[in-house]
Design an enzyme around this catalytic site. Structure first.
Site, PDB file in Angstrom:
ATOM      1  N   LYS A 120      34.008 -32.456 -20.552  1.00 54.71           N
ATOM      2  CA  LYS A 120      33.168 -31.910 -21.551  1.00 54.71           C
ATOM      3  C   LYS A 120      33.918 -30.962 -22.323  1.00 54.71           C
ATOM      4  O   LYS A 120      34.778 -29.966 -21.736  1.00 54.71           O
ATOM      5  CB  LYS A 120      31.949 -31.240 -20.931  1.00 54.71           C
ATOM      6  CG  LYS A 120      30.639 -31.200 -21.684  1.00 54.71           C
ATOM      7  CD  LYS A 120      29.972 -32.661 -21.729  1.00 54.71           C
ATOM      8  CE  LYS A 120      28.582 -32.689 -22.526  1.00 54.71           C
ATOM      9  NZ  LYS A 120      27.839 -33.833 -22.380  1.00 54.71           N
ATOM     10  N   GLY A 177       8.274 -34.901 -25.462  1.00 50.68           N
ATOM     11  CA  GLY A 177       9.303 -34.687 -26.441  1.00 50.68           C
ATOM     12  C   GLY A 177       9.367 -35.974 -27.136  1.00 50.68           C
ATOM     13  O   GLY A 177       9.844 -37.086 -26.431  1.00 50.68           O
ATOM     14  N   HIS A 227      14.649 -37.724 -30.868  1.00 47.91           N
ATOM     15  CA  HIS A 227      15.525 -38.651 -30.947  1.00 47.91           C
ATOM     16  C   HIS A 227      15.288 -39.651 -30.105  1.00 47.91           C
ATOM     17  O   HIS A 227      14.953 -40.736 -30.495  1.00 47.91           O
ATOM     18  CB  HIS A 227      16.911 -38.309 -31.107  1.00 47.91           C
ATOM     19  CG  HIS A 227      17.314 -37.365 -32.317  1.00 47.91           C
ATOM     20  ND1 HIS A 227      17.552 -36.071 -32.310  1.00 47.91           N
ATOM     21  CD2 HIS A 227      17.743 -37.943 -33.463  1.00 47.91           C
ATOM     22  CE1 HIS A 227      17.872 -35.676 -33.710  1.00 47.91           C
ATOM     23  NE2 HIS A 227      18.123 -37.060 -34.381  1.00 47.91           N
ATOM     24  N   VAL A 228      15.357 -39.594 -29.051  1.00 50.80           N
ATOM     25  CA  VAL A 228      15.195 -40.435 -27.768  1.00 50.80           C
ATOM     26  C   VAL A 228      13.707 -40.715 -27.508  1.00 50.80           C
ATOM     27  O   VAL A 228      13.298 -42.129 -27.278  1.00 50.80           O
ATOM     28  CB  VAL A 228      15.853 -39.995 -26.560  1.00 50.80           C
ATOM     29  CG1 VAL A 228      15.536 -41.140 -25.261  1.00 50.80           C
ATOM     30  CG2 VAL A 228      17.183 -39.669 -26.725  1.00 50.80           C
ATOM     31  N   TYR A 240      11.175 -40.831 -29.269  1.00 50.60           N
ATOM     32  CA  TYR A 240      10.566 -41.659 -30.482  1.00 50.60           C
ATOM     33  C   TYR A 240      10.862 -43.137 -30.143  1.00 50.60           C
ATOM     34  O   TYR A 240      10.211 -43.995 -30.155  1.00 50.60           O
ATOM     35  CB  TYR A 240      11.374 -41.215 -31.736  1.00 50.60           C
ATOM     36  CG  TYR A 240      10.703 -42.094 -33.011  1.00 50.60           C
ATOM     37  CD1 TYR A 240       9.442 -42.311 -33.426  1.00 50.60           C
ATOM     38  CD2 TYR A 240      11.687 -43.118 -33.483  1.00 50.60           C
ATOM     39  CE1 TYR A 240       8.906 -43.227 -34.541  1.00 50.60           C
ATOM     40  CE2 TYR A 240      11.223 -44.094 -34.390  1.00 50.60           C
ATOM     41  CZ  TYR A 240       9.923 -44.060 -34.905  1.00 50.60           C
ATOM     42  OH  TYR A 240       9.690 -45.099 -35.663  1.00 50.60           O
TER      43      TYR A 240
HETATM   44  P1  NAD Z   1      15.600 -33.839 -29.734  1.00 51.47           P
HETATM   45  O1  NAD Z   1      16.068 -32.515 -29.728  1.00 51.47           O
HETATM   46  O2  NAD Z   1      15.815 -34.865 -30.797  1.00 51.47           O
HETATM   47  O3  NAD Z   1      14.224 -34.100 -29.048  1.00 51.47           O
HETATM   48  C1  NAD Z   1      13.768 -32.996 -28.112  1.00 51.47           C
HETATM   49  C2  NAD Z   1      12.338 -33.135 -28.518  1.00 51.47           C
HETATM   50  O4  NAD Z   1      11.371 -32.370 -27.610  1.00 51.47           O
HETATM   51  C3  NAD Z   1      12.076 -32.421 -29.967  1.00 51.47           C
HETATM   52  O5  NAD Z   1      10.944 -33.207 -30.574  1.00 51.47           O
HETATM   53  C4  NAD Z   1      11.331 -31.190 -29.576  1.00 51.47           C
HETATM   54  O6  NAD Z   1      10.450 -30.846 -30.368  1.00 51.47           O
HETATM   55  C5  NAD Z   1      10.640 -31.642 -28.088  1.00 51.47           C
HETATM   56  N1  NAD Z   1      10.106 -30.274 -27.172  1.00 51.47           N
HETATM   57  C6  NAD Z   1      10.938 -29.299 -27.022  1.00 51.47           C
HETATM   58  N2  NAD Z   1      10.510 -28.516 -26.104  1.00 51.47           N
HETATM   59  C7  NAD Z   1       9.498 -29.240 -25.700  1.00 51.47           C
HETATM   60  C8  NAD Z   1       8.450 -29.107 -24.948  1.00 51.47           C
HETATM   61  N3  NAD Z   1       8.233 -27.966 -24.081  1.00 51.47           N
HETATM   62  N4  NAD Z   1       7.161 -29.823 -24.605  1.00 51.47           N
HETATM   63  C9  NAD Z   1       7.193 -30.816 -25.386  1.00 51.47           C
HETATM   64  N5  NAD Z   1       8.238 -31.348 -26.314  1.00 51.47           N
HETATM   65  C10 NAD Z   1       9.236 -30.307 -26.517  1.00 51.47           C
HETATM   66  O7  NAD Z   1      16.746 -34.294 -28.323  1.00 51.47           O
HETATM   67  P2  NAD Z   1      16.899 -35.819 -27.851  1.00 51.47           P
HETATM   68  O8  NAD Z   1      18.439 -36.209 -28.292  1.00 51.47           O
HETATM   69  O9  NAD Z   1      15.850 -36.642 -28.121  1.00 51.47           O
HETATM   70  O10 NAD Z   1      17.345 -35.651 -26.240  1.00 51.47           O
HETATM   71  C11 NAD Z   1      16.168 -35.419 -25.444  1.00 51.47           C
HETATM   72  C12 NAD Z   1      16.834 -35.082 -24.027  1.00 51.47           C
HETATM   73  O11 NAD Z   1      17.266 -36.443 -23.357  1.00 51.47           O
HETATM   74  C13 NAD Z   1      17.469 -33.978 -23.739  1.00 51.47           C
HETATM   75  O12 NAD Z   1      17.391 -33.321 -22.571  1.00 51.47           O
HETATM   76  C14 NAD Z   1      19.039 -34.577 -23.951  1.00 51.47           C
HETATM   77  O13 NAD Z   1      19.961 -33.715 -23.328  1.00 51.47           O
HETATM   78  C15 NAD Z   1      18.910 -35.971 -23.174  1.00 51.47           C
HETATM   79  N6  NAD Z   1      19.786 -36.881 -23.458  1.00 51.47           N
HETATM   80  C16 NAD Z   1      19.794 -37.291 -24.731  1.00 51.47           C
HETATM   81  C17 NAD Z   1      20.602 -38.518 -25.054  1.00 51.47           C
HETATM   82  C18 NAD Z   1      20.611 -38.894 -26.741  1.00 51.47           C
HETATM   83  O14 NAD Z   1      21.169 -40.221 -26.928  1.00 51.47           O
HETATM   84  N7  NAD Z   1      20.161 -38.237 -27.592  1.00 51.47           N
HETATM   85  C19 NAD Z   1      21.365 -39.010 -24.040  1.00 51.47           C
HETATM   86  C20 NAD Z   1      21.367 -38.560 -22.850  1.00 51.47           C
HETATM   87  C21 NAD Z   1      20.158 -37.467 -22.408  1.00 51.47           C
END
Ligand code: NAD
Length: 349
Positions: free
Chosen positions: A80, A180, A183-184, A186
């Site tokens: 990382k 939440g 991105h994921v 949804y």
């Molecule tokens: P993102 O920032 O797009 O989505 C996170 C969502 O959570 C946001 O809509 C935010 O408003 C909401 N949120 C924040 N605090 C909250 C709370 N207390 N209660 C309810 N909702 C809340 O992030 P993402 O890319 O969708 O990733 C989500 C999680 O998955 C993260 O922990 C990330 O590390 C993990 N992850 C993501 C990926 C990926 O491909 N994007 C891959 C592996 C792991």
């Protein structure tokens, strides 16, 4: 704490640092393990209170990537990088070019990708300085947004837990509470809705919950009620440490399976879930779809090939659950054991 103390605490032999006065670059590349292959992991570009905090973040995250690649069966190690966000004005293009040069100097031991604070555009800039970058634009042979692949993997992981706990091959009518809808979250709702699951959602941003209500018929609940919702599966897809002393006693679900990283506030919370009869799908095993997708770039990107590999997260989660039951141990411990078995089979150090 000094750098050498940190290296010994986190079990590292080496750490790579680069400072470029002309661009303001202060970057750290942590390579945790390369027994299975080159270390692939994202580049974080955020503010840090100090250098120690940035180094600890890189060391902790790189180790997590080793386990994620190993449990997933990828020929990759764990790494990382962290770029400390300058507190004064800076030229973003020049900074990421300098970072690309640094990554190039490591000769392919470390391959970078997007992470918090970095974008596809940044990966395109890095690409002008080194070939050791993934997550570039689809028009340049890249894999684009990883989120739909992460969501696909989480859906497959949920299906495996449902098979294990409820002996069911489908998820029609299953009630999933998703925390939440980013991105994921949804795309996960989209996947689950298409297969007939019933959804309850909460997000700090009401527009995101409302979109899930509109498009997938999801019920919206206040943030503090999501974890107490009576449901089959709770899917944390927001921040880390969602499973803690405050939330676990209030859970009314049979399964916890979501995308968020570092869901257990502490390892003992995995034990707590087991004692309460809740099956936990270890985060780094169920959310590996994005990593599988960027890794596919290394052999010439093919979305169909990537999807086929991501669907196998089902088998990984089922194996973890079955082994955990046989060993009467919590799933997070079994996942670590499985990853360590694969690393030790690879030999080396
Ligand atoms: P993102 O920032 O797009 O989505 C996170 C969502 O959570 C946001 O809509 C935010 O408003 C909401 N949120 C924040 N605090 C909250 C709370 N207390 N209660 C309810 N909702 C809340 O992030 P993402 O890319 O969708 O990733 C989500 C999680 O998955 C993260 O922990 C990330 O590390 C993990 N992850 C993501 C990926 C990926 O491909 N994007 C891959 C592996 C792991």
């Amino acid at each position: 704490m000094g750098v050498f103390n940190l290296l010994s605490q986190y079990g590292y032999g080496r750490l790579h640092l680069s400072r470029d006065a002309a661009t303001g670059l202060s970057a750290i590349v942590a390579i945790h393990d390369t027994r299975l292959g080159p270390a692939l992991g994202g580049c974080r570009f955020i503010h840090y209170a100090g250098e120690d905090e940035a180094i600890v973040d890189a060391l902790r995250l790189a180790r997590g990537m080793t386990y994620k690649a190993a449990i997933t069966g990828l020929p990759l190690g764990g790494g990382k990088s962290v770029i400390i966000r300058p507190t004064v004005d800076f030229n973003r293009g020049a900074l990421f070019r300098a970072f690309g040069k640094f990554v190039g100097e490591l000769g392919g031991q470390y391959i970078t990708a997007e992470d918090s604070g970095t974008s596809l555009e940044d990966m395109e800039v890095i690409r002008t300085a080194t070939k050791w970058v993934t997550g570039v634009a689809p028009e340049n042979g890249g894999s684009g947004d990883p989120s739909p692949f992460t969501a696909l993997g989480v859906r497959r992981g949920i299906e495996a837990t449902v098979k294990f706990v409820m002996k069911r091959d489908d998820i029609a009518g299953l009630h999933v509470a998703v925390q939440g809808i980013g991105h994921v979250g949804y795309y996960l709702c989209k996947e689950l809705h298409a297969l007939g699951a019933k959804l309850t959602v909460a997000d700090v941003d009401p527009l995101k919950s409302e979109r899930a209500e509109r498009e997938f018929g999801a019920a919206i609940v206040p943030l503090d009620q999501l974890f107490t919702t009576e449901c089959d599966v709770l899917a944390p897809c927001a921040l880390g440490s969602a499973l803690n002393d405050g939330t676990i006693p209030r859970l009314r679900c049979k399964i916890v399976a979501g995308a968020a990283n570092n869901q257990l506030a502490e390892p003992r919370h995995g034990d707590d879930l087991m004692q309460r009869g809740i099956l936990y799908a270890p985060d780094y095993a169920i959310n590996a779809g994005g990593l599988i997708n960027v890794a596919t770039e290394l052999e010439g990107y093919d979305a169909e090939k990537s999807r086929a590999k991501v669907t196998k997260i089902y088998d990984t989660i089922l194996e973890i659950a079955e082994r955990a039951r046989r060993a009467m141990k919590p799933t997070h411990q079994i996942a670590d054991m499985m990853a360590e078995e694969r690393l030790s089979r690879a030999g080396g150090g």
